[in-house]
Design a protein around this motif. Sequence first.
Motif, PDB file in Angstrom:
ATOM      1  N   ALA A  66      -4.346  11.191  -1.626  1.00  0.00           N
ATOM      2  CA  ALA A  66      -2.922  11.497  -1.714  1.00  0.00           C
ATOM      3  C   ALA A  66      -2.114  10.210  -1.651  1.00  0.00           C
ATOM      4  O   ALA A  66      -2.362   9.350  -0.812  1.00  0.00           O
ATOM      5  N   GLY A  67      -1.151  10.067  -2.567  1.00  0.00           N
ATOM      6  CA  GLY A  67      -0.322   8.882  -2.597  1.00  0.00           C
ATOM      7  C   GLY A  67      -0.952   7.716  -3.321  1.00  0.00           C
ATOM      8  O   GLY A  67      -0.373   6.627  -3.381  1.00  0.00           O
ATOM      9  N   ASP A  68      -2.167   7.900  -3.895  1.00  0.00           N
ATOM     10  CA  ASP A  68      -2.877   6.835  -4.620  1.00  0.00           C
ATOM     11  C   ASP A  68      -3.028   5.583  -3.761  1.00  0.00           C
ATOM     12  O   ASP A  68      -2.828   4.452  -4.230  1.00  0.00           O
TER      13      ASP A  68
ATOM     14  N   GLU B  32       7.431  -0.555   3.945  1.00  0.00           N
ATOM     15  CA  GLU B  32       6.505  -1.105   4.926  1.00  0.00           C
ATOM     16  C   GLU B  32       6.183  -0.079   6.016  1.00  0.00           C
ATOM     17  O   GLU B  32       5.662  -0.430   7.067  1.00  0.00           O
ATOM     18  N   MET B  33       6.492   1.175   5.758  1.00  0.00           N
ATOM     19  CA  MET B  33       6.201   2.228   6.719  1.00  0.00           C
ATOM     20  C   MET B  33       4.764   2.710   6.578  1.00  0.00           C
ATOM     21  O   MET B  33       4.222   2.757   5.487  1.00  0.00           O
ATOM     22  N   PHE B  34       4.161   3.088   7.697  1.00  0.00           N
ATOM     23  CA  PHE B  34       2.844   3.698   7.713  1.00  0.00           C
ATOM     24  C   PHE B  34       2.944   5.124   8.245  1.00  0.00           C
ATOM     25  O   PHE B  34       3.733   5.390   9.159  1.00  0.00           O
ATOM     26  N   VAL B  35       2.151   6.027   7.667  1.00  0.00           N
ATOM     27  CA  VAL B  35       2.079   7.407   8.143  1.00  0.00           C
ATOM     28  C   VAL B  35       0.604   7.778   8.295  1.00  0.00           C
ATOM     29  O   VAL B  35      -0.277   7.116   7.737  1.00  0.00           O
ATOM     30  N   PRO B  36       0.296   8.857   9.029  1.00  0.00           N
ATOM     31  CA  PRO B  36      -1.104   9.279   9.148  1.00  0.00           C
ATOM     32  C   PRO B  36      -1.635   9.822   7.822  1.00  0.00           C
ATOM     33  O   PRO B  36      -0.999  10.648   7.183  1.00  0.00           O
TER      34      PRO B  36
ATOM     35  N   LEU C 227       2.468  12.756  -0.682  1.00  0.00           N
ATOM     36  CA  LEU C 227       3.325  11.706  -0.127  1.00  0.00           C
ATOM     37  C   LEU C 227       4.184  11.119  -1.231  1.00  0.00           C
ATOM     38  O   LEU C 227       3.682  10.749  -2.290  1.00  0.00           O
ATOM     39  N   LYS C 228       5.487  11.044  -0.999  1.00  0.00           N
ATOM     40  CA  LYS C 228       6.377  10.405  -1.965  1.00  0.00           C
ATOM     41  C   LYS C 228       7.619   9.891  -1.252  1.00  0.00           C
ATOM     42  O   LYS C 228       7.974  10.344  -0.166  1.00  0.00           O
ATOM     43  N   THR C 229       8.283   8.937  -1.900  1.00  0.00           N
ATOM     44  CA  THR C 229       9.509   8.372  -1.352  1.00  0.00           C
ATOM     45  C   THR C 229      10.457   8.055  -2.495  1.00  0.00           C
ATOM     46  O   THR C 229      10.024   7.758  -3.612  1.00  0.00           O
ATOM     47  N   GLU C 230      11.759   8.119  -2.216  1.00  0.00           N
ATOM     48  CA  GLU C 230      12.762   7.753  -3.195  1.00  0.00           C
ATOM     49  C   GLU C 230      14.063   7.446  -2.470  1.00  0.00           C
ATOM     50  O   GLU C 230      14.284   7.912  -1.346  1.00  0.00           O
TER      51      GLU C 230
ATOM     52  N   TRP D  42      -5.952   7.853  11.116  1.00  0.00           N
ATOM     53  CA  TRP D  42      -6.115   7.055   9.896  1.00  0.00           C
ATOM     54  C   TRP D  42      -4.713   6.767   9.347  1.00  0.00           C
ATOM     55  O   TRP D  42      -3.983   7.687   8.982  1.00  0.00           O
ATOM     56  N   LEU D  43      -4.340   5.498   9.276  1.00  0.00           N
ATOM     57  CA  LEU D  43      -2.985   5.134   8.896  1.00  0.00           C
ATOM     58  C   LEU D  43      -2.943   4.525   7.502  1.00  0.00           C
ATOM     59  O   LEU D  43      -3.786   3.701   7.148  1.00  0.00           O
ATOM     60  N   VAL D  44      -1.938   4.940   6.717  1.00  0.00           N
ATOM     61  CA  VAL D  44      -1.763   4.421   5.360  1.00  0.00           C
ATOM     62  C   VAL D  44      -0.303   4.069   5.137  1.00  0.00           C
ATOM     63  O   VAL D  44       0.592   4.680   5.721  1.00  0.00           O
ATOM     64  N   PRO D  45      -0.019   3.081   4.271  1.00  0.00           N
ATOM     65  CA  PRO D  45       1.370   2.709   3.994  1.00  0.00           C
ATOM     66  C   PRO D  45       2.041   3.686   3.039  1.00  0.00           C
ATOM     67  O   PRO D  45       1.385   4.265   2.166  1.00  0.00           O
ATOM     68  N   VAL D  46       3.340   3.853   3.211  1.00  0.00           N
ATOM     69  CA  VAL D  46       4.135   4.622   2.259  1.00  0.00           C
ATOM     70  C   VAL D  46       4.458   3.710   1.082  1.00  0.00           C
ATOM     71  O   VAL D  46       5.041   2.639   1.277  1.00  0.00           O
ATOM     72  N   PRO D  47       4.075   4.074  -0.138  1.00  0.00           N
ATOM     73  CA  PRO D  47       4.317   3.201  -1.293  1.00  0.00           C
ATOM     74  C   PRO D  47       5.787   2.808  -1.418  1.00  0.00           C
ATOM     75  O   PRO D  47       6.692   3.630  -1.264  1.00  0.00           O
ATOM     76  N   GLY D  48       6.018   1.520  -1.659  1.00  0.00           N
ATOM     77  CA  GLY D  48       7.367   1.021  -1.839  1.00  0.00           C
ATOM     78  C   GLY D  48       8.093   0.668  -0.559  1.00  0.00           C
ATOM     79  O   GLY D  48       9.252   0.251  -0.604  1.00  0.00           O
TER      80      GLY D  48
END
Length: 284
Positions: A203-205, A249-253, A272-275, A241-247
């Motif tokens: 998820a989120g590539d 510097e935030m990390f989410v589980p 997961l997406k952001t805009e 398990w932590l991954v960055p939010v694309p675009g």
Amino acid sequence: MRIGPLRFWTSLLGIAFLCLAGASTAFAEAAPSDNEIQASYRVGVASIDLGTFDLTANVGRKDYTLKARGEFSILAGLLYRAKGKAQSNGKLLDATPAPQQFDFSYADSNKKQALQIDFNGTARPAVTRTPKKRRDKKAVPLSDEQLRNVLDPLTAAFLSVHASVPPGDLAVCNQTLRVFDGKQLFELALTPKRTEQLGPKAAGDIPAAAVCAVRYQPIGGHRPESSAVSFLQETEGIEAWLVPVPGTEMFVPYKVVVPTSWGDGMVKLTGLKTEPAARRASAR
């Protein structure tokens, strides 16, 4: 640890939700403008699917609003069905989150519960419960000093630590969070464990996750003889398990794993997406 099915799965959800508090980075330095971040999760234990919940974060330069909503059931609702939601809002002061209010509500076929925490600067948070509950005289007491500058679970989940590292970098695991959920005050200590490659279908590539060991340390508001508290305090198998939010510097589980006598309980990211918030508002 002997607990009934209902308490088991609600405890799992609570543990996983609180572990989300350890999976965070601060937004203020990372984003040049307001952003909205959306994350979806699936919850289960062993091979049993328990439900889903969604998280939405609207974060600006000076303030933030966080929302979570979930639906859970056992045997497609034949045995149990429930819904819950939570919301937190606060200010960002020099890149540090300062929660102002946290609201939580939960309902199943038998009862409804609600919780509100009002944060008064550095003063003791005011807690309101519906229905009201008597003070637990057997619980470890909490002082005003201990409750200064604490975070609610949602604020801790998204806005607590700065990090600017690539996916899988274990530097995000070096943190300890102090969280108050309206009853208990506890710390979640994260330490580096390993890096996991996620593959192209994640998820989120996102290519990799930093896997952190999570240790739970109760401070007050709990009963010392509680088997659930003892289990959480003694287990070494909880992982975030932590991954960055694309675009950003935030990390989410990406995943939270909690070992149980029934098998591993798990919360896993499914979307997961952001805009920019301005772009989303103009599209409505």
